[in-house]
Every structure is written in structure tokens, then in C-alpha cells.
Design an enzyme around this catalytic site. Sequence first.
Site, PDB file in Angstrom:
ATOM      1  N   CYS A 116      10.112   2.731   6.789  1.00  9.96           N
ATOM      2  CA  CYS A 116      11.070   1.777   7.638  1.00  9.96           C
ATOM      3  C   CYS A 116      12.138   1.094   6.932  1.00  9.96           C
ATOM      4  O   CYS A 116      13.110   2.067   6.785  1.00  9.96           O
ATOM      5  CB  CYS A 116       9.894   0.743   8.098  1.00  9.96           C
ATOM      6  SG  CYS A 116      10.463   0.001   9.624  1.00  9.96           S
ATOM      7  N   HIS A 218       5.079   3.393  10.284  1.00  8.64           N
ATOM      8  CA  HIS A 218       4.445   2.936   9.051  1.00  8.64           C
ATOM      9  C   HIS A 218       3.104   3.608   8.852  1.00  8.64           C
ATOM     10  O   HIS A 218       2.086   3.389   9.405  1.00  8.64           O
ATOM     11  CB  HIS A 218       4.127   1.434   9.533  1.00  8.64           C
ATOM     12  CG  HIS A 218       5.220   0.560   9.358  1.00  8.64           C
ATOM     13  ND1 HIS A 218       5.509  -0.346   8.168  1.00  8.64           N
ATOM     14  CD2 HIS A 218       6.324   0.017  10.159  1.00  8.64           C
ATOM     15  CE1 HIS A 218       6.560  -1.016   8.476  1.00  8.64           C
ATOM     16  NE2 HIS A 218       7.137  -0.595   9.449  1.00  8.64           N
ATOM     17  N   GLU A 220       1.180   3.472   6.405  1.00  6.68           N
ATOM     18  CA  GLU A 220       0.363   3.036   5.485  1.00  6.68           C
ATOM     19  C   GLU A 220      -0.668   2.246   6.452  1.00  6.68           C
ATOM     20  O   GLU A 220      -1.731   1.642   5.915  1.00  6.68           O
ATOM     21  CB  GLU A 220       0.824   1.814   4.798  1.00  6.68           C
ATOM     22  CG  GLU A 220       1.344   0.638   5.278  1.00  6.68           C
ATOM     23  CD  GLU A 220       2.813   0.805   6.084  1.00  6.68           C
ATOM     24  OE1 GLU A 220       3.321  -0.144   6.569  1.00  6.68           O
ATOM     25  OE2 GLU A 220       3.421   1.875   6.260  1.00  6.68           O
TER      26      GLU A 220
END
Length: 248
Positions: A116, A218, A220
Site C-alpha cells: 500500500c 494489504h 498481511e
Amino acid sequence: MDRPIIGIPGAHMLNTAGALPVQTDYVNRSYCRCIERAGGIPLLIPEPDTEETEGLRKALSLCQGLLFPGGIDVDPALYHEDPVPMLGTVDIHMDRFWINAVQIAAELSLPLLGICRGLQLVNVALGGSLYQDLSLKTGEHLLHSQRQNRDYLIHKVTITEGSRLSELLGTDQIYTNSMHHQCVKQPGEGLFITAGTSDGIPEAMESADGRIMLVQWHPEELWDSEPRMRRLFEDLIERAKRGACSGE
């Protein structure tokens, strides 16, 4: 090397949870957990007091790879633009710290994963530019700043066939989450756009030499909801191990 050290340039905030506010260097826990689950050791690198790079260089010399996380907007002064009304919070001192880290990582041949803001900052560090808001890019746009939970898959991304990203994820189409209002305008030197959404927004970039992998979403937050995203972190660990073993 069993578990390579992955440096994560930190952000800072005013922590008001205690009796008195205190300045805090931090990184979101989800990044650290993904690095650990993929076989690495996360290392928070706080912003130095000054813009001298000797201490930062020593810190990065302890690392075998770097992860550039999400966060606030990149100051448009760094790509020679004046701010527009839609620009969010910026911190040029933190930007310069991260840019220094990108440049030192290149000297040390450290593999990078940018997420990002990390994608956007690395792009600017390599001479690229951004749209300060998606509304400035012509055409109708999808929702890119979702209101659902961070692990929700909101839109489809099409990946360039034959790219490293397509090889890693094993597909040329995948659903991702989305939490951004800016995007790449001009790619930085040595970077190629390798994925995008149906409205023409760049969603991933990589370097031809395989050292840099950047995604706009994202991953994660998608460890469980889209397990293929784990490969991005596992790949960073594998690249870090190879570099450490070769002495690069």
C-alpha cells in the site's frame, strides 16, 4: 541461515492510552506476525532523530530483507507537485527516512516487499509519481477504500501473465482487499506495473531483477481469508535467505 531478519521502517504517533501522551514508534502487529509465520524475524527500525544515514545504514546492515508497510500519504513535494484538497495526512520527515532506506537497500542488494503506502513510497523513491487522489485519474472508479473488515475481499485484480507475481500466486486473477485513495501515476525507474483492477488502477509493481515486489492491497490482513497471499511473505523470506547465503 534459518530465520532472516526483515527490517520494517516504522511510523510514529502520539499514544494517548496512558496517563500522559507519549510519542511512539510503531508498526502494525499484523506485519510482524506474517513475517514470523513465514519464517523470518521482524525488526522495527524507528525514524532517526536526524536525516544523517550512518545509523540507518548500520541498522539495515543487520537485515536480510525489508518490508515497507502501509500508512499515511506520501508528500507530493517529493514528486514535484503542489498538494490538492483531497490529500491526506503527510510527514515529509518520515518519507525521507523511508526513501533513504530504499536507497541503502539498493546498495546492500536487500530484497523488498512494499504494501500500500509501501508501494507508493518505493515508487516515488525511484523517481515515480502518484495521483494524489483517485478522482484525479480520469474515468469511473471502483470502491478502493473499503468499509468492510480489513480481511474482506472487495474487488478483483488481474495480474500480468508471466510476471513474478502471477507465478507466486499461481493465477492471473485474484480478489483482494482495498484501503487506498491514491495510486501510481508514473512508474519509478526499473519498476513495471504487473496488476490492476478493471477501472485501470495499478495494483502491483515489480522490478525486472526480482529484488522488488510491491502490492497496493494489504496481504498481511488476508493470511486466513486468502491463503495464497502468504506466498508474498514466504517469497520475501526465501529471497532474503538466498541473498544471505550468497553474501550479496
